[in-house]
Write a protein that holds these residues in place. Sequence first.
Motif, PDB file in Angstrom:
ATOM      1  N   PHE A 115       0.627  -1.114   0.310  1.00  0.00           N
ATOM      2  CA  PHE A 115       0.081  -0.331  -0.070  1.00  0.00           C
ATOM      3  C   PHE A 115       1.172   1.647   0.279  1.00  0.00           C
ATOM      4  N   GLU A 116       2.065   1.398   0.919  1.00  0.00           N
ATOM      5  CA  GLU A 116       2.713   2.748   0.839  1.00  0.00           C
ATOM      6  C   GLU A 116       3.329   2.215  -0.431  1.00  0.00           C
ATOM      7  N   GLN A 117       4.231   1.550  -0.725  1.00  0.00           N
ATOM      8  CA  GLN A 117       4.637   1.378  -1.998  1.00  0.00           C
ATOM      9  C   GLN A 117       3.793   2.360  -3.877  1.00  0.00           C
ATOM     10  N   ALA A 118       2.125   1.672  -3.409  1.00  0.00           N
ATOM     11  CA  ALA A 118       1.112   2.314  -4.376  1.00  0.00           C
ATOM     12  C   ALA A 118       1.090   3.759  -4.561  1.00  0.00           C
ATOM     13  N   ALA A 119       0.725   4.197  -2.180  1.00  0.00           N
ATOM     14  CA  ALA A 119       0.888   5.123  -2.640  1.00  0.00           C
ATOM     15  C   ALA A 119       1.478   6.206  -2.924  1.00  0.00           C
ATOM     16  N   ALA A 120       2.487   5.635  -2.656  1.00  0.00           N
ATOM     17  CA  ALA A 120       3.903   6.409  -3.131  1.00  0.00           C
ATOM     18  C   ALA A 120       4.300   7.400  -4.476  1.00  0.00           C
ATOM     19  N   VAL A 121       3.995   6.186  -5.237  1.00  0.00           N
ATOM     20  CA  VAL A 121       4.622   5.938  -6.761  1.00  0.00           C
ATOM     21  C   VAL A 121       2.991   6.110  -7.930  1.00  0.00           C
ATOM     22  N   MET A 122       1.926   5.892  -7.357  1.00  0.00           N
ATOM     23  CA  MET A 122       0.573   5.999  -8.254  1.00  0.00           C
ATOM     24  C   MET A 122       1.487   7.369  -9.662  1.00  0.00           C
ATOM     25  N   LEU A 123       0.918   8.436  -8.575  1.00  0.00           N
ATOM     26  CA  LEU A 123       1.006   9.706  -9.321  1.00  0.00           C
ATOM     27  C   LEU A 123       2.168  10.502 -10.198  1.00  0.00           C
ATOM     28  N   LYS A 124       3.713   9.811  -9.405  1.00  0.00           N
ATOM     29  CA  LYS A 124       4.517  10.212  -9.646  1.00  0.00           C
ATOM     30  C   LYS A 124       4.805   9.269 -10.381  1.00  0.00           C
ATOM     31  N   GLY A 125       4.847   8.034 -10.342  1.00  0.00           N
ATOM     32  CA  GLY A 125       5.268   6.876 -11.988  1.00  0.00           C
ATOM     33  C   GLY A 125       4.283   6.968 -12.701  1.00  0.00           C
ATOM     34  N   LEU A 126       2.936   7.062 -12.825  1.00  0.00           N
ATOM     35  CA  LEU A 126       2.455   7.515 -13.898  1.00  0.00           C
ATOM     36  C   LEU A 126       2.817   8.743 -15.151  1.00  0.00           C
ATOM     37  N   THR A 127       3.236  10.318 -13.869  1.00  0.00           N
ATOM     38  CA  THR A 127       3.471  10.898 -14.485  1.00  0.00           C
ATOM     39  C   THR A 127       5.269  11.189 -15.416  1.00  0.00           C
ATOM     40  N   VAL A 128       5.600   9.564 -14.402  1.00  0.00           N
ATOM     41  CA  VAL A 128       6.789   9.896 -15.635  1.00  0.00           C
ATOM     42  C   VAL A 128       7.086   8.948 -17.079  1.00  0.00           C
ATOM     43  N   GLN A 129       5.310   7.769 -16.449  1.00  0.00           N
ATOM     44  CA  GLN A 129       5.090   6.824 -17.802  1.00  0.00           C
ATOM     45  C   GLN A 129       5.022   7.593 -18.920  1.00  0.00           C
ATOM     46  N   TYR A 130       3.793   8.898 -18.552  1.00  0.00           N
ATOM     47  CA  TYR A 130       3.386   9.053 -19.858  1.00  0.00           C
ATOM     48  C   TYR A 130       4.332  10.615 -20.148  1.00  0.00           C
ATOM     49  N   LEU A 131       5.203  11.227 -19.764  1.00  0.00           N
ATOM     50  CA  LEU A 131       6.185  11.622 -20.056  1.00  0.00           C
ATOM     51  C   LEU A 131       7.546  11.114 -20.728  1.00  0.00           C
ATOM     52  N   LEU A 132       8.178   9.876 -20.518  1.00  0.00           N
ATOM     53  CA  LEU A 132       8.965   9.168 -21.072  1.00  0.00           C
ATOM     54  C   LEU A 132       8.255   8.180 -21.757  1.00  0.00           C
ATOM     55  N   ARG A 133       7.196   7.663 -22.762  1.00  0.00           N
ATOM     56  CA  ARG A 133       6.526   6.869 -23.149  1.00  0.00           C
ATOM     57  C   ARG A 133       5.610   7.474 -23.762  1.00  0.00           C
ATOM     58  N   GLN A 134       5.078   8.360 -23.687  1.00  0.00           N
ATOM     59  CA  GLN A 134       3.897   9.441 -24.476  1.00  0.00           C
ATOM     60  C   GLN A 134       4.444  10.705 -24.993  1.00  0.00           C
ATOM     61  N   THR A 135       4.911  11.088 -23.893  1.00  0.00           N
ATOM     62  CA  THR A 135       4.917  12.618 -24.345  1.00  0.00           C
ATOM     63  C   THR A 135       6.255  13.225 -25.101  1.00  0.00           C
ATOM     64  N   TYR A 136       7.134  12.199 -24.809  1.00  0.00           N
ATOM     65  CA  TYR A 136       8.565  12.277 -26.573  1.00  0.00           C
ATOM     66  C   TYR A 136       8.373  10.423 -25.741  1.00  0.00           C
ATOM     67  N   PRO A 137       8.187   9.454 -26.801  1.00  0.00           N
ATOM     68  CA  PRO A 137       8.247   8.284 -26.473  1.00  0.00           C
ATOM     69  C   PRO A 137       9.887   8.336 -26.911  1.00  0.00           C
ATOM     70  N   LEU A 138      10.363   7.886 -25.530  1.00  0.00           N
ATOM     71  CA  LEU A 138      12.002   7.121 -25.662  1.00  0.00           C
ATOM     72  C   LEU A 138      12.108   5.492 -25.940  1.00  0.00           C
ATOM     73  N   ARG A 139      13.642   6.073 -26.385  1.00  0.00           N
ATOM     74  CA  ARG A 139      13.608   4.141 -27.495  1.00  0.00           C
ATOM     75  C   ARG A 139      14.816   3.952 -27.185  1.00  0.00           C
ATOM     76  N   GLY A 140      15.804   4.367 -26.198  1.00  0.00           N
ATOM     77  CA  GLY A 140      17.147   4.113 -25.917  1.00  0.00           C
ATOM     78  C   GLY A 140      18.324   4.822 -27.029  1.00  0.00           C
ATOM     79  N   GLY A 141      19.341   5.127 -26.422  1.00  0.00           N
ATOM     80  CA  GLY A 141      20.598   6.017 -26.637  1.00  0.00           C
ATOM     81  C   GLY A 141      20.299   7.923 -26.939  1.00  0.00           C
ATOM     82  N   GLU A 142      19.338   7.755 -26.521  1.00  0.00           N
ATOM     83  CA  GLU A 142      18.795   9.587 -26.240  1.00  0.00           C
ATOM     84  C   GLU A 142      19.569  10.000 -25.337  1.00  0.00           C
ATOM     85  N   THR A 143      19.624  11.472 -25.517  1.00  0.00           N
ATOM     86  CA  THR A 143      20.602  11.893 -24.199  1.00  0.00           C
ATOM     87  C   THR A 143      19.694  13.170 -23.741  1.00  0.00           C
ATOM     88  N   ILE A 144      18.950  13.242 -22.577  1.00  0.00           N
ATOM     89  CA  ILE A 144      17.818  13.754 -21.737  1.00  0.00           C
ATOM     90  C   ILE A 144      18.341  15.004 -20.685  1.00  0.00           C
TER      91      ILE A 144
END
Length: 325
Positions: A115-144
């Motif tokens: 429960f603590e992991q989920a509460a700590a990670v949901m908003l932050k982790g989903l934010t990272v998911q859309y940032l790295l995987r959708q807003t700019y879909p990183l494929r490897g090799g980039e420097t950000i």
Amino acid sequence: MPKRIQFNSYGGPEVLCYCDCEPPALGPRDVLVRNHAIGLNYIDTYYRGGLYPVPALPSGLGTEGAGVVEAVGAEVSRFKAGDRVAYASGPLGAYAEYHALPESAPVRIPDTVSFEQAAAVMLKGLTVQYLLRQTYPLRGGETILFHAAAGGVGLIACQWAKTLGVKLIGTAGNAEKAALARAHGAWEVVDMSREDFVARVHELTGGEKCPVVYDSVGRDTWERSLDCVAPRGLMVSFGNASGSVTGVDLGILSRKGSLYVTRPTLAHYANTPERLAEMSAELFALIGAGLLRVEINQRFPLAEAAAAHTALQSRRTTGSTVLVP
């Protein structure tokens, strides 16, 4: 009676009140969650302070938590009492022992995630998911470039970028925070207390700069962050820790290299229950595989939410913070 945090007027942490409240009423498509842990996020301070107005005062606070479904409305089909769930969005009011949510807001959490992991990670982790995987879909090799790399979102981004084969240049406020970001997978970290981040990015990239820059700081770093974006690259402004970016001169995007800019939010990416479930599944899989550690470096009783806000805004926190009812 159940307890919750509420505020009757906008202001600093002192406006937060630990109060008795009536049990939340359930609509036909609502679920009632008994919170076991609640996530603390910088956006909560925007609502408390009035940068993001709330529908009415007094108001509850918080949008992230994890716990057990206590009851469901008559038309709910996706959940039942006893389900382990977490949520990152929905009506304000997560800073509470019980929270009523629309059926579309929670997701089930696997037994491999606490429960603590989920509460700590949901908003932050989903934010990272859309940032790295959708807003700019990183494929490897980039420097950000990723600002505030030692914060709750930043430490997840450091780890996730490394799993993708991406070189993440982070910024951090001091040497201790810089070391923390490196330990979590950052390729390089700029210590903002003694280094110029624009000069370091130019040096580290051989003058090529970055195809994408992620900036949650806002006003204080906005214009200099643009100097780190490669021509026709993307500037992702996703937070306002130092204040809102205002008075933007669109001509600056042309002068600095025909740049793109976006101001994304989670609600526009996790915009259906199915999409939310897909994003969450990817996040939980990384945790289950040991590729993403959830760093809970601060815990506060729910009654001490004001102290948690003070610590967060004074930049005395690292990683994630949870409130415990």
